[in-house]
Design a protein around this motif. Structure first.
Motif, PDB file in Angstrom:
ATOM      1  N   LYS A 306       0.952  -1.349   0.036  1.00 33.66           N
ATOM      2  CA  LYS A 306       0.213   0.106  -0.225  1.00 33.66           C
ATOM      3  C   LYS A 306       0.687   1.365  -0.142  1.00 33.66           C
ATOM      4  O   LYS A 306       1.939   1.276   0.713  1.00 33.66           O
ATOM      5  N   ARG A 337      -3.461   4.366  -2.114  1.00 26.40           N
ATOM      6  CA  ARG A 337      -4.312   4.634  -0.985  1.00 26.40           C
ATOM      7  C   ARG A 337      -4.109   6.192  -0.745  1.00 26.40           C
ATOM      8  O   ARG A 337      -3.742   6.529   0.127  1.00 26.40           O
ATOM      9  N   CYS A 365      -5.747   0.534  -7.565  1.00 25.20           N
ATOM     10  CA  CYS A 365      -6.417   1.914  -6.709  1.00 25.20           C
ATOM     11  C   CYS A 365      -7.346   1.068  -5.428  1.00 25.20           C
ATOM     12  O   CYS A 365      -8.059   0.335  -5.452  1.00 25.20           O
ATOM     13  N   ASP A 366      -6.896   1.655  -4.207  1.00 22.87           N
ATOM     14  CA  ASP A 366      -7.612   1.379  -3.047  1.00 22.87           C
ATOM     15  C   ASP A 366      -8.364   2.752  -2.676  1.00 22.87           C
ATOM     16  O   ASP A 366      -7.639   3.779  -2.061  1.00 22.87           O
ATOM     17  N   HIS A 369      -9.339   3.764   2.038  1.00 22.09           N
ATOM     18  CA  HIS A 369      -8.667   4.170   3.255  1.00 22.09           C
ATOM     19  C   HIS A 369      -8.233   5.767   3.269  1.00 22.09           C
ATOM     20  O   HIS A 369      -8.094   6.179   4.350  1.00 22.09           O
TER      21      HIS A 369
END
Length: 464
Positions: A306, A337, A365-366, A369
């Motif tokens: 991440k 993120r 892509c996150d 969060h």
């Protein structure tokens, strides 16, 4: 999940003569590992880890290798990764109906994305292992009482009592057994006809007709329907579409658990972490000289890292050198993120700094969060519109940089919870009270997840 697998040495650290062993896999113990439990019962911990070391693998090396090939295709724009599931799984929710609903939601999203991108979707579930969560503070105080923070069911209980919040090594074994039963059920669903493309499409048509606010997506649904009828008229083998690959993913946070479930592959002599197919390192634990990076650099699973809005190109390049020195496609995924308000500046700067030096890395892509807020009613939540704004920023940044937007990594549930505000169902601040069930982070509900899929399908259609 593939049912034709290569064996591993499940119950031993031994390997054939002339192959590698597990040397170096314990170096992390000397690196002050972060976000680890504090166990007060040493003998009980030793017993639990010994039992885990003697237990059969949850996944197999051959499956992890196939997944690596699938993710490599995503790095080239030939596939798209979809990772979805609970923020933190709970033992209590490891029920057939709830697991089926999560799998169904991912399958529904994948069908829409497959059509939008005209490419395969690599399906990852944040399931069968996502039991641990990093926390910003070791302790929590309520009404003058201070107890250890809840770190996920694999560590302690959510109930705010001294007995519940104690770090219990017996939970490591419980997590293993719950993961095993969850994986068995996922295999049954995805190999037994539940994943039939025609059935999944009917679910999506039902979703559209029951939600008048989703009329904007009816054209996409009609196009998918026409494509399926065309395939049928051409004599397509729909029996071959009754099954699908579905892989298990989780954050490799508890290093004792991950180490106890590391085995030597009998084909290659290489170490694999058999707790899950895909493992990732979180934003809090990606220190290049840290324990988590060191441990995952020595197992052969496909892995992710991440990257938050402060990540620099130099950090990304150094992580790639450490975790993927051979530049193996599919080995390393960067999961950004950054938040809707920061991605439009942070991601282009990151991609520009890296340039063309990491063509083999997959970018995912996150959008969850970086967009966490507290509602006026006190709930930890996110706005659907912010989540989608980050997804749009992700696609735009990669388009401008000439790089490949390879996938999505999202927290979702198949249930009709009310944890994230907005979307076509217009969940407002007060609406969060209706069914706010998460123990840690808010998740997209079933309808919001599908709404995201239809919107992202529009981005993929433009890209293709």
């Amino acid at each position: 999940m593939s049912l034709h697998i290569d064996p591993v040495f499940a119950n031993s650290d031994s390997a054939p003569a002339g192959t590698n062993n597990l040397t170096g896999l314990d170096d992390w113990r000397e690196m002050d590992p972060q976000q680890q439990p504090t166990y007060l019962d040493g003998p009980a911990l030793d017993d639990a880890l010994s039992s885990l070391s003697d237990s059969p693998p949850l996944i197999f090396a051959g499956e992890a290798d196939v997944l690596k090939q699938r993710i490599a295709a995503a790095s080239r724009g030939e596939a798209f990764v979809l990772a979805g599931g609970d923020c933190a799984e709970s033992f209590a929710d490891a029920q057939a109906d709830k697991i089926r609903a999560r799998v169904q939601t991912v399958l529904q999203m994948a069908a829409v994305l497959t059509y939008g991108g005209s490419m395969p979707v690599v399906k990852l579930g944040r399931m069968a292992g996502q039991f641990a969560k990093p926390r910003s503070a070791d302790m929590e105080t309520r009404e003058g009482v201070t107890l250890p923070s809840y770190r996920g069911d694999i560590v302690n209980g959510y109930e705010f009592t001294e007995a519940s919040r104690r770090h219990d090594p017996a939970r490591l074994l419980q997590a293993y057994h719950v993961s095993a039963s969850t994986l068995n059920l996922i295999r049954a669903f995805t190999q037994g006809g539940f994943a039939d493309l025609r059935l999944v499409h009917e679910w999506n048509r039902g979703f559209l007709t029951s939600n008048p606010g989703y009329q904007r997506y009816e054209q996409t649904a009609r196009e998918i329907d026409r494509a399926i009828r065309f395939m049928d008229a051409c004599g397509a083998d729909f029996d071959a579409l009754k099954t699908t690959e579905f892989y298990a993913a989780h954050e490799a946070l508890l290093l004792e658990y991950e180490r106890a479930l590391t085995r030597i592959d009998s084909r290659t002599g290489q170490a694999y972490d058999v707790s899950g197919h895909f493992l990732w390192i979180g934003e809090r634990t990606r220190d290049i000289d840290g324990a988590h990076v060191d441990f995952l650099s020595k197992v052969r699973n496909p892995i992710g890292v991440k990257l938050g809005p402060t990540a620099t190109a130099d950090e990304a390049l150094t992580l790639a050198e450490k975790l993927d020195p051979d530049a193996e496609p599919g080995r390393l995924t960067f999961v950004t993120r950054m938040g809707a308000g920061k991605i439009t500046e942070a991601l282009p700067e990151l991609l520009s700094g890296i340039g063309d030096r990491l063509p083999h890395v997959t970018w995912v892509c996150d959008p969850m969060h970086g967009n966490t807020i507290t509602s006026n009613t006190g709930y930890k939540t996110r706005r659907f519109e912010d989540v989608m704004a980050e997804v749009e920023g992700f696609f735009n940044a990669h388009q401008d940089a000439g790089t490949v937007p390879g996938g999505l990594h999202i927290e979702l549930t198949g249930d009709d919870v009310t944890e994230i505000m907005g979307g076509a169902t217009e969940i407002d601040d007060e609406g969060l009270r209706r069914r706010y069930e998460t123990l840690v982070d808010p998740r997209l509900n079933h309808d919001q997840s599908l709404e995201m899929a239809f919107q992202v399908a529009e981005y993929l259609t433009r890209r293709s």
